[in-house]
Design a protein around this motif. Structure first.
Motif, PDB file in Angstrom:
ATOM      1  N   ARG A 126       0.970  -1.363  -0.019  1.00 46.35           N
ATOM      2  CA  ARG A 126       0.141  -0.025  -0.042  1.00 46.35           C
ATOM      3  C   ARG A 126       0.835   1.347   0.027  1.00 46.35           C
ATOM      4  O   ARG A 126       1.913   1.495   0.607  1.00 46.35           O
ATOM      5  N   PRO A 127       0.470   2.283  -0.738  1.00 46.66           N
ATOM      6  CA  PRO A 127       1.260   3.564  -0.637  1.00 46.66           C
ATOM      7  C   PRO A 127       1.312   3.995   0.641  1.00 46.66           C
ATOM      8  O   PRO A 127       0.330   3.818   1.514  1.00 46.66           O
ATOM      9  N   PRO A 128       2.514   4.497   1.045  1.00 45.56           N
ATOM     10  CA  PRO A 128       2.737   5.230   2.481  1.00 45.56           C
ATOM     11  C   PRO A 128       1.434   6.296   2.994  1.00 45.56           C
ATOM     12  O   PRO A 128       1.385   7.045   1.910  1.00 45.56           O
ATOM     13  N   GLU A 129       1.272   6.326   4.111  1.00 43.12           N
ATOM     14  CA  GLU A 129       0.394   7.392   4.398  1.00 43.12           C
ATOM     15  C   GLU A 129       1.182   8.539   5.422  1.00 43.12           C
ATOM     16  O   GLU A 129       1.745   8.006   6.590  1.00 43.12           O
ATOM     17  N   PHE A 130       1.213   9.795   4.858  1.00 42.90           N
ATOM     18  CA  PHE A 130       2.183  10.429   5.931  1.00 42.90           C
ATOM     19  C   PHE A 130       1.476  11.724   6.532  1.00 42.90           C
ATOM     20  O   PHE A 130       0.531  11.952   6.137  1.00 42.90           O
ATOM     21  N   ALA A 131       2.013  11.772   7.696  1.00 36.49           N
ATOM     22  CA  ALA A 131       1.346  12.757   8.718  1.00 36.49           C
ATOM     23  C   ALA A 131       1.897  14.190   8.280  1.00 36.49           C
ATOM     24  O   ALA A 131       1.713  15.159   9.222  1.00 36.49           O
TER      25      ALA A 131
END
Length: 423
Positions: A126-131
């Protein structure tokens, strides 16, 4: 080059392949005509040579008084032989030109269409989710002191760059991991020439429609390679290779050079599309019956490398109009690039069948000892562009980049930070 026997037996299949590629099917008729003309020229020349040889025997046994008219006839026949041989050579040249104009036959399983008509076979991760708002690879690389495009342009021009400090070490670690994996999978490591002769470049199919992508040294009549596929394909040119024990596999580590003449301003930022890069390329010679299985194996080895650098990716079946002249089928692995919000090609593996080997004269002996044309395949195992996926997918909120676990022992650190910057 395609098999002329197949052309004669099923020209419609060749026409269908040309149409699937978006190329001119009428070239098939040109080739058929050239093939017939060459065979007719050979037959004429053979007949005249035989007549001339037979007349020579008659002259030798004729009484001296009968020889003058026979000699005169022989001279006239010799002139016809010379003319027929010149016609034969011309017909061979025209056949060769027509033959080389036809791209490889597309495998029926390949999707039909252009660049955007690929089929996604699988999506992995899955594509990374950045904060935080992610930075692109160039902003990261410049801030960390590992990519220097400005000095690259100063020294060599646009689309050249320096990899410095841990950037250089990261690439070396990546390529070293690729070589280790290649050797473990039975490949012989090769550091090949990056300059090749015209017949080798042409033999691999790179001097056709995309010849303007290739750098040429006019003074030496040599070409800079855009991939070590080219010298590896030429390694066994004109030879009979031993394939009784299975495929012959080579992995070439080389610098590669591409003019990017057809990129029309795409990807001018950063190191996605550049004029010089390094790559480890797989190359295999095998029996044609084994080519499809070898193609799948190459794809699996590419996927193992992508898993090692821990990036999301997808596998696509490339459409017929985007294959390149030598490939009968091609699979690409495309990694997720967060700042572009999409997938970009990192690997490509092509099954070229007998197309390249026929041009380069590479054969093997079958079970009955008869020479047959070998098949060739190629695939990317690591290249400079992979740094884009590593930097963008593994970036941290503080601007550092985490090193994938598989590369840590090879680079000697777990992350690239501003404090580790090398000026």
């Amino acid at each position: 080059m395609i098999d002329l026997k197949l052309l004669r037996e099923d020209p419609d299949a060749v026409r269908a392949s040309q149409r699937a590629r978006g190329e001119d099917p009428e070239l098939v008729d040109t080739l058929l005509t050239a093939d017939s003309a060459r065979r007719a020229a050979i037959a004429t020349a053979d007949r005249l040579r035989a007549e001339h040889k037979a007349l020579g025997r008659i002259i030798g046994s004729a009484p001296p008084a009968d020889r003058p008219p026979l000699i005169e006839q022989g001279a006239a026949l010799a002139a016809q032989v010379k003319q027929a041989e010149e016609a034969e050579e011309q017909a061979k040249a025209e056949l060769d030109a027509a033959h080389r104009s036809i791209a490889n036959l597309v495998q029926p399983q390949a999707p039909v269409g252009g660049e955007d008509d690929f089929v996604v076979l699988e999506t992995v991760g899955r594509p990374p989710e950045f904060a935080f708002t992610p930075q692109d690879h160039l902003d990261l690389g410049e801030a960390l002191g590992i990519i220097d495009m400005q000095r690259g342009a100063k020294v060599a021009g646009a689309r050249f760059y320096f990899l410095t400090g841990l950037g250089a070490l990261l690439q070396l670690a990546l390529l070293q991991l690729a070589t280790q994996r290649a050797v473990a999978n039975g490949f012989t490591m090769v550091i090949p020439p990056v300059l090749v002769r015209p017949e080798i470049m042409a033999g691999t199919g790179f001097l056709g429609a995309h010849a303007d992508e290739v750098y040429r040294l006019d003074a030496d009549d040599l070409y800079l390679v855009g991939t070590s596929e080219v010298p590896l394909a030429g390694y066994h040119s004109g030879e009979i290779v031993d394939l009784h024990a299975g495929p012959l596999r080579y992995a070439g580590w080389s610098s590669c050079f591409r003019r990017e003449a057809g990129s029309y301003g795409r990807d001018t930022r950063g190191i996605i599309r550049v004029h010089q890069f390094d790559k480890v390329e797989m190359f295999s010679f095998c029996q044609p019956a084994d080519a499809d299985a070898e193609h799948r194996r190459m794809l699996s080895w590419e996927r193992e490398m992508l898993a090692a650098i821990e990036v999301p990716y997808r596998v696509i079946d490339v459409a017929s109009g985007d294959l390149g002249s030598s490939a009968a089928r091609k699979f690409d692995c495309e990694a997720w690039v967060p700042t572009q919000g999409g997938y970009r090609e990192l690997t490509s593996t092509s099954n070229c069948g007998t197309y390249q080997a026929r041009r380069l004269g590479i054969r093997y002996r079958d079970a009955d000892g008869r020479p047959q044309i070998a098949a060739t395949l190629n695939g990317t195992l690591a290249t400079t562009r992979w740094l884009v996926a590593i930097l963008e997918n593994h970036q941290q909120a503080d601007g550092s980049v985490r090193i994938p676990d598989a590369l840590v022992p090879l680079i000697g650190c777990e992350s690239i930070t501003k404090s580790s910057r090398v000026l």
